[in-house]
Design a protein around this motif. Structure first.
Motif, PDB file in Angstrom:
ATOM      1  N   PHE A  26      46.341  34.590  50.581  1.00 37.27           N
ATOM      2  CA  PHE A  26      45.522  35.733  50.165  1.00 37.27           C
ATOM      3  C   PHE A  26      44.347  35.357  49.279  1.00 37.27           C
ATOM      4  CE2 PHE A  26      49.989  37.389  50.193  1.00 37.27           C
ATOM      5  CZ  PHE A  26      49.908  38.060  51.397  1.00 37.27           C
ATOM      6  N   GLY A  27      44.139  34.079  48.987  1.00 38.31           N
ATOM      7  CA  GLY A  27      43.031  33.671  48.128  1.00 38.31           C
ATOM      8  C   GLY A  27      43.219  34.012  46.670  1.00 38.31           C
ATOM      9  N   THR A  28      44.441  34.209  46.231  1.00 40.07           N
ATOM     10  CA  THR A  28      44.719  34.567  44.835  1.00 40.07           C
ATOM     11  C   THR A  28      44.170  33.499  43.896  1.00 40.07           C
ATOM     12  OG1 THR A  28      46.721  35.781  45.446  1.00 40.07           O
ATOM     13  CG2 THR A  28      46.557  35.023  43.160  1.00 40.07           C
ATOM     14  N   ASN A  29      43.415  33.957  42.881  1.00 47.83           N
ATOM     15  CA  ASN A  29      42.909  33.019  41.877  1.00 47.83           C
ATOM     16  C   ASN A  29      43.273  33.419  40.455  1.00 47.83           C
ATOM     17  OD1 ASN A  29      41.151  35.118  41.285  1.00 47.83           O
ATOM     18  ND2 ASN A  29      39.325  34.093  42.052  1.00 47.83           N
ATOM     19  N   SER A  30      43.984  34.550  40.298  1.00 51.35           N
ATOM     20  CA  SER A  30      44.318  35.034  38.955  1.00 51.35           C
ATOM     21  C   SER A  30      45.652  35.755  38.951  1.00 51.35           C
ATOM     22  CB  SER A  30      43.263  36.019  38.451  1.00 51.35           C
ATOM     23  OG  SER A  30      42.000  35.410  38.397  1.00 51.35           O
ATOM     24  N   VAL A  31      46.358  35.627  37.830  1.00 50.04           N
ATOM     25  CA  VAL A  31      47.559  36.414  37.574  1.00 50.04           C
ATOM     26  C   VAL A  31      47.290  37.215  36.313  1.00 50.04           C
ATOM     27  CG1 VAL A  31      50.021  36.372  37.025  1.00 50.04           C
ATOM     28  CG2 VAL A  31      49.093  34.713  38.649  1.00 50.04           C
ATOM     29  N   TYR A  32      47.430  38.529  36.420  1.00 54.28           N
ATOM     30  CA  TYR A  32      47.278  39.402  35.261  1.00 54.28           C
ATOM     31  C   TYR A  32      48.668  39.876  34.854  1.00 54.28           C
ATOM     32  CZ  TYR A  32      42.220  39.972  36.257  1.00 54.28           C
ATOM     33  OH  TYR A  32      40.885  39.781  36.472  1.00 54.28           O
ATOM     34  N   VAL A  33      49.063  39.528  33.649  1.00 51.54           N
ATOM     35  CA  VAL A  33      50.335  39.964  33.090  1.00 51.54           C
ATOM     36  C   VAL A  33      50.074  41.274  32.355  1.00 51.54           C
ATOM     37  CG1 VAL A  33      52.106  39.435  31.372  1.00 51.54           C
ATOM     38  CG2 VAL A  33      51.192  37.617  32.835  1.00 51.54           C
ATOM     39  N   GLY A  56      45.165  26.070  39.398  1.00 55.45           N
ATOM     40  CA  GLY A  56      43.864  26.704  39.302  1.00 55.45           C
ATOM     41  C   GLY A  56      43.885  28.207  39.103  1.00 55.45           C
ATOM     42  N   LEU A  57      45.040  28.794  38.846  1.00 55.66           N
ATOM     43  CA  LEU A  57      45.113  30.234  38.635  1.00 55.66           C
ATOM     44  C   LEU A  57      44.761  30.584  37.194  1.00 55.66           C
ATOM     45  CD1 LEU A  57      48.462  31.002  40.479  1.00 55.66           C
ATOM     46  CD2 LEU A  57      46.165  31.554  41.275  1.00 55.66           C
ATOM     47  N   LYS A  58      43.883  31.572  37.029  1.00 57.34           N
ATOM     48  CA  LYS A  58      43.588  32.097  35.695  1.00 57.34           C
ATOM     49  C   LYS A  58      44.715  33.062  35.321  1.00 57.34           C
ATOM     50  CE  LYS A  58      39.609  33.589  37.145  1.00 57.34           C
ATOM     51  NZ  LYS A  58      38.363  34.336  37.255  1.00 57.34           N
ATOM     52  N   ILE A  59      45.077  33.067  34.065  1.00 57.32           N
ATOM     53  CA  ILE A  59      46.090  33.998  33.581  1.00 57.32           C
ATOM     54  C   ILE A  59      45.472  34.833  32.469  1.00 57.32           C
ATOM     55  CG2 ILE A  59      48.343  34.242  32.483  1.00 57.32           C
ATOM     56  CD1 ILE A  59      49.087  31.540  33.811  1.00 57.32           C
ATOM     57  N   LYS A  60      45.598  36.147  32.618  1.00 61.49           N
ATOM     58  CA  LYS A  60      45.105  37.074  31.600  1.00 61.49           C
ATOM     59  C   LYS A  60      46.248  38.012  31.234  1.00 61.49           C
ATOM     60  CE  LYS A  60      40.381  36.869  33.368  1.00 61.49           C
ATOM     61  NZ  LYS A  60      39.215  37.611  33.840  1.00 61.49           N
ATOM     62  N   VAL A  61      46.236  38.500  30.012  1.00 60.74           N
ATOM     63  CA  VAL A  61      47.276  39.401  29.530  1.00 60.74           C
ATOM     64  C   VAL A  61      46.626  40.701  29.079  1.00 60.74           C
ATOM     65  CG1 VAL A  61      49.123  39.740  27.846  1.00 60.74           C
ATOM     66  CG2 VAL A  61      48.693  37.452  28.780  1.00 60.74           C
ATOM     67  N   TYR A  62      47.161  41.819  29.569  1.00 62.15           N
ATOM     68  CA  TYR A  62      46.617  43.135  29.244  1.00 62.15           C
ATOM     69  C   TYR A  62      47.742  44.099  28.897  1.00 62.15           C
ATOM     70  CZ  TYR A  62      42.339  41.644  31.685  1.00 62.15           C
ATOM     71  OH  TYR A  62      41.211  40.980  32.079  1.00 62.15           O
ATOM     72  N   LYS A  80      40.824  37.615  42.591  1.00 60.74           N
ATOM     73  CA  LYS A  80      41.808  38.029  43.600  1.00 60.74           C
ATOM     74  C   LYS A  80      43.142  37.906  42.876  1.00 60.74           C
ATOM     75  CE  LYS A  80      38.603  38.126  46.799  1.00 60.74           C
ATOM     76  NZ  LYS A  80      37.463  38.725  46.166  1.00 60.74           N
ATOM     77  N   VAL A  81      43.766  39.050  42.565  1.00 60.41           N
ATOM     78  CA  VAL A  81      44.760  39.120  41.505  1.00 60.41           C
ATOM     79  C   VAL A  81      46.168  39.461  41.995  1.00 60.41           C
ATOM     80  CG1 VAL A  81      45.302  40.306  39.335  1.00 60.41           C
ATOM     81  CG2 VAL A  81      42.930  39.923  39.968  1.00 60.41           C
ATOM     82  N   VAL A  82      47.144  38.801  41.379  1.00 60.43           N
ATOM     83  CA  VAL A  82      48.519  39.268  41.380  1.00 60.43           C
ATOM     84  C   VAL A  82      48.718  39.895  40.004  1.00 60.43           C
ATOM     85  CG1 VAL A  82      50.953  38.601  41.372  1.00 60.43           C
ATOM     86  CG2 VAL A  82      49.394  37.575  43.032  1.00 60.43           C
ATOM     87  N   VAL A  83      49.018  41.189  39.978  1.00 58.48           N
ATOM     88  CA  VAL A  83      49.259  41.909  38.733  1.00 58.48           C
ATOM     89  C   VAL A  83      50.767  42.010  38.553  1.00 58.48           C
ATOM     90  CG1 VAL A  83      48.854  44.013  37.401  1.00 58.48           C
ATOM     91  CG2 VAL A  83      47.151  43.266  39.068  1.00 58.48           C
ATOM     92  N   VAL A  84      51.271  41.446  37.464  1.00 57.94           N
ATOM     93  CA  VAL A  84      52.712  41.443  37.197  1.00 57.94           C
ATOM     94  C   VAL A  84      52.990  42.324  35.983  1.00 57.94           C
ATOM     95  CG1 VAL A  84      54.747  40.051  36.694  1.00 57.94           C
ATOM     96  CG2 VAL A  84      52.914  39.093  38.093  1.00 57.94           C
ATOM     97  N   PHE A  85      53.685  43.416  36.231  1.00 64.03           N
ATOM     98  CA  PHE A  85      54.077  44.339  35.166  1.00 64.03           C
ATOM     99  C   PHE A  85      55.483  43.983  34.684  1.00 64.03           C
ATOM    100  CE2 PHE A  85      51.116  46.644  37.820  1.00 64.03           C
ATOM    101  CZ  PHE A  85      50.331  47.347  36.928  1.00 64.03           C
ATOM    102  N   LYS A  86      55.685  44.045  33.375  1.00 60.13           N
ATOM    103  CA  LYS A  86      57.029  43.791  32.861  1.00 60.13           C
ATOM    104  C   LYS A  86      57.951  44.978  33.110  1.00 60.13           C
ATOM    105  CE  LYS A  86      59.696  41.902  29.134  1.00 60.13           C
ATOM    106  NZ  LYS A  86      59.685  41.175  27.874  1.00 60.13           N
TER     107      LYS A  86
END
Length: 160
Positions: A26-33, A56-62, A80-86
């Protein structure tokens, strides 16, 4: 414009399955927690952000509202994000604040008192079931799946 490749609830947040299986393709380049407590804790936030993947994945926390604000600002830019919710409640908060998703994967919710397993890796109680119903009834596809090569279980087959 960015793209949400996967929106997932997983109370372990970043771990091997997310980093190695769900981000591939999917071309994912980021994981947003997305976790309100982690986003409010500068030390923990720095730990997550500083562990940018060797792949090479960027990780951001929101927080749940911050991720919605970021989406409304520019649909995550070029990410291109995978958003992971706790937590499921934080998914609902983000949606109410303006985040737009088409589907929600629920893949890792640990067993707590007054919860029942709907699949072997997801235990939900009455409150989570009510939130998932609201999310599902709003037109968002909700499904349960641990990893991409495990059986995908649709919302209607486990939540009554």
């Amino acid at each position: 414009m960015g793209k949400i490749n996967l929106a997932r609830v997983d109370d372990r947040m970043i771990h091997g399955q997310v980093m190695t299986k769900w981000t591939k393709g999917f071309g994912t380049n980021s994981v947003y927690v997305v976790d309100n407590a982690t986003a409010a804790d500068d030390f923990m936030k720095d730990i997550y952000v500083s562990t940018n993947s060797t792949g090479g994945l960027k990780i951001k926390v929101y927080s749940s509202t911050e991720v919605a604000d970021e989406w409304k600002k520019n649909q995550f830019g070029d990410d291109k994000v995978v958003v992971v919710f706790k937590y499921i409640k934080e998914v609902k908060e983000a949606l109410d604040a303006g985040l737009e998703i088409d589907a929600l994967n629920v893949g890792g919710v640990s067993k707590k008192p007054n919860t029942d397993f709907v699949i072997p890796t997801v235990a939900v109680g009455a409150d989570e079931k009510a939130l998932l119903k609201e999310i599902h009834d709003s037109g968002i596809e909700v499904y349960f799946q641990t990893v991409p090569d495990s059986k995908r279980v649709e919302y209607d087959s486990v939540i009554k």
